[in-house]
Structures are given as C-alpha cells and as structure tokens.
Design a protein around this motif. Structure first.
Motif, PDB file in Angstrom:
ATOM      1  N   PHE A 152     -19.520   9.888  12.905  1.00 49.56           N
ATOM      2  CA  PHE A 152     -19.884   8.537  13.319  1.00 49.56           C
ATOM      3  C   PHE A 152     -20.814   7.900  12.300  1.00 49.56           C
ATOM      4  N   ASP A 153     -20.508   6.686  11.897  1.00 44.50           N
ATOM      5  CA  ASP A 153     -21.378   5.907  11.032  1.00 44.50           C
ATOM      6  C   ASP A 153     -21.414   4.497  11.590  1.00 44.50           C
ATOM      7  N   VAL A 154     -22.575   4.048  11.990  1.00 44.50           N
ATOM      8  CA  VAL A 154     -22.717   2.729  12.601  1.00 44.50           C
ATOM      9  C   VAL A 154     -22.199   1.633  11.681  1.00 44.50           C
ATOM     10  N   VAL A 155     -22.255   1.857  10.382  1.00 46.03           N
ATOM     11  CA  VAL A 155     -21.787   0.866   9.415  1.00 46.03           C
ATOM     12  C   VAL A 155     -20.335   0.475   9.690  1.00 46.03           C
ATOM     13  N   ASP A 156     -19.539   1.421  10.162  1.00 46.27           N
ATOM     14  CA  ASP A 156     -18.130   1.142  10.466  1.00 46.27           C
ATOM     15  C   ASP A 156     -17.971   0.151  11.617  1.00 46.27           C
ATOM     16  N   HIS A 157     -19.049  -0.092  12.350  1.00 49.19           N
ATOM     17  CA  HIS A 157     -18.988  -0.965  13.528  1.00 49.19           C
ATOM     18  C   HIS A 157     -19.755  -2.273  13.335  1.00 49.19           C
ATOM     19  N   LEU A 158     -20.232  -2.519  12.136  1.00 50.86           N
ATOM     20  CA  LEU A 158     -20.985  -3.742  11.845  1.00 50.86           C
ATOM     21  C   LEU A 158     -20.095  -4.696  11.056  1.00 50.86           C
ATOM     22  N   LYS A 159     -19.105  -5.223  11.733  1.00 48.35           N
ATOM     23  CA  LYS A 159     -18.095  -6.063  11.080  1.00 48.35           C
ATOM     24  C   LYS A 159     -18.440  -7.553  11.116  1.00 48.35           C
ATOM     25  N   THR A 160     -19.044  -8.007  12.202  1.00 51.94           N
ATOM     26  CA  THR A 160     -19.302  -9.435  12.366  1.00 51.94           C
ATOM     27  C   THR A 160     -20.808  -9.694  12.457  1.00 51.94           C
ATOM     28  N   GLU A 161     -21.178 -10.968  12.316  1.00 44.86           N
ATOM     29  CA  GLU A 161     -22.581 -11.349  12.470  1.00 44.86           C
ATOM     30  C   GLU A 161     -23.070 -11.025  13.887  1.00 44.86           C
ATOM     31  N   LYS A 162     -22.182 -11.165  14.864  1.00 45.50           N
ATOM     32  CA  LYS A 162     -22.528 -10.837  16.254  1.00 45.50           C
ATOM     33  C   LYS A 162     -22.809  -9.336  16.396  1.00 45.50           C
ATOM     34  N   ASP A 163     -21.991  -8.502  15.752  1.00 43.98           N
ATOM     35  CA  ASP A 163     -22.211  -7.054  15.766  1.00 43.98           C
ATOM     36  C   ASP A 163     -23.586  -6.726  15.171  1.00 43.98           C
ATOM     37  N   ILE A 164     -23.869  -7.346  14.038  1.00 43.85           N
ATOM     38  CA  ILE A 164     -25.124  -7.080  13.326  1.00 43.85           C
ATOM     39  C   ILE A 164     -26.316  -7.541  14.156  1.00 43.85           C
ATOM     40  N   ALA A 165     -26.228  -8.731  14.720  1.00 46.73           N
ATOM     41  CA  ALA A 165     -27.325  -9.259  15.539  1.00 46.73           C
ATOM     42  C   ALA A 165     -27.565  -8.376  16.765  1.00 46.73           C
ATOM     43  N   GLY A 166     -26.499  -7.938  17.404  1.00 45.91           N
ATOM     44  CA  GLY A 166     -26.635  -7.068  18.576  1.00 45.91           C
ATOM     45  C   GLY A 166     -27.270  -5.735  18.228  1.00 45.91           C
ATOM     46  N   TYR A 167     -26.844  -5.181  17.117  1.00 46.61           N
ATOM     47  CA  TYR A 167     -27.393  -3.896  16.655  1.00 46.61           C
ATOM     48  C   TYR A 167     -28.880  -4.032  16.355  1.00 46.61           C
ATOM     49  N   LEU A 168     -29.240  -5.059  15.585  1.00 48.12           N
ATOM     50  CA  LEU A 168     -30.635  -5.228  15.213  1.00 48.12           C
ATOM     51  C   LEU A 168     -31.500  -5.558  16.426  1.00 48.12           C
ATOM     52  N   SER A 169     -30.980  -6.320  17.354  1.00 46.85           N
ATOM     53  CA  SER A 169     -31.726  -6.638  18.580  1.00 46.85           C
ATOM     54  C   SER A 169     -32.005  -5.369  19.388  1.00 46.85           C
ATOM     55  N   ALA A 170     -31.004  -4.510  19.499  1.00 47.86           N
ATOM     56  CA  ALA A 170     -31.182  -3.249  20.236  1.00 47.86           C
ATOM     57  C   ALA A 170     -32.224  -2.364  19.556  1.00 47.86           C
TER      58      ALA A 170
END
Length: 100
Positions: free
Chosen positions: A15-33
């Motif tokens: 598992f690498d989270v980078v594979d799941h950071l495709k959109t700005e929404k993905d990135i914002a959600g990840y960073l918010s969490a």
C-alpha cells in the motif's frame, strides 16, 4: 451471501497512499485527516506524500529545494524548518489557513 476477502498483512506492505492521491479533492481530504490527528511529524510526511504524488522533481524545481533535500526533509522522522515546509506547500499550489 457476499464473500469477504481477507487482507493479508504482507499485502499492506504494498500500500502506498500516493497511489490514491489523484485529485485535488483526494489531496485535500488526506491532508485534512492528517491535520485532525495533530501530529506534526505526520503532517510533514503527508506533505511528502503529496509531493511524491505530484512529482518530486517538479516540486523541487518550483520550491527551490533540491530533490534529495526534499526527500530527507519530508520523512516522518524529519524536523524540517517551517520555511522549507512553506516553500513546498506553495510549490504544491496549496495555502495554509487558520479559521476561528
């Protein structure tokens, strides 16, 4: 009846989270969490994950920090200067904000 697939521990190493950071929404959600967790080391590592997702070489060019220095500065055990983190956040096209 639905069948459930068990995940083996060895599968998690892939598992690498980078594979799941495709959109700005993905990135914002990840960073918010990550920010909700409140761990500064995790925040720095998350910025590193986002930089890897966007392309470390490109982020290095935009931030004015060498690629090698970025990898070192954005690891979970690193304690980079705020100046470095701010440069990377700007290079990522993000802004930090505080809300009351």
């Amino acid at each position: 009846m639905k069948s459930t697939k068990k995940i083996k521990i060895k599968d998690l190493s892939k598992f690498d989270v980078v594979d799941h950071l495709k959109t700005e929404k993905d990135i914002a959600g990840y960073l918010s969490a990550v920010l909700e967790d409140g761990d500064p080391a995790l925040f720095v590592a998350a910025i590193g994950d986002i930089a890897r997702a966007k392309g470390m070489t490109e982020i290095a060019k935009k931030s004015g920090v060498t690629r090698e220095s970025l990898y070192r500065a954005l690891k979970i055990e690193a304690q980079p200067r705020f100046e470095t983190v701010a440069k990377v956040i700007h290079a990522l096209g993000m802004k930090l904000s505080v809300h009351a």
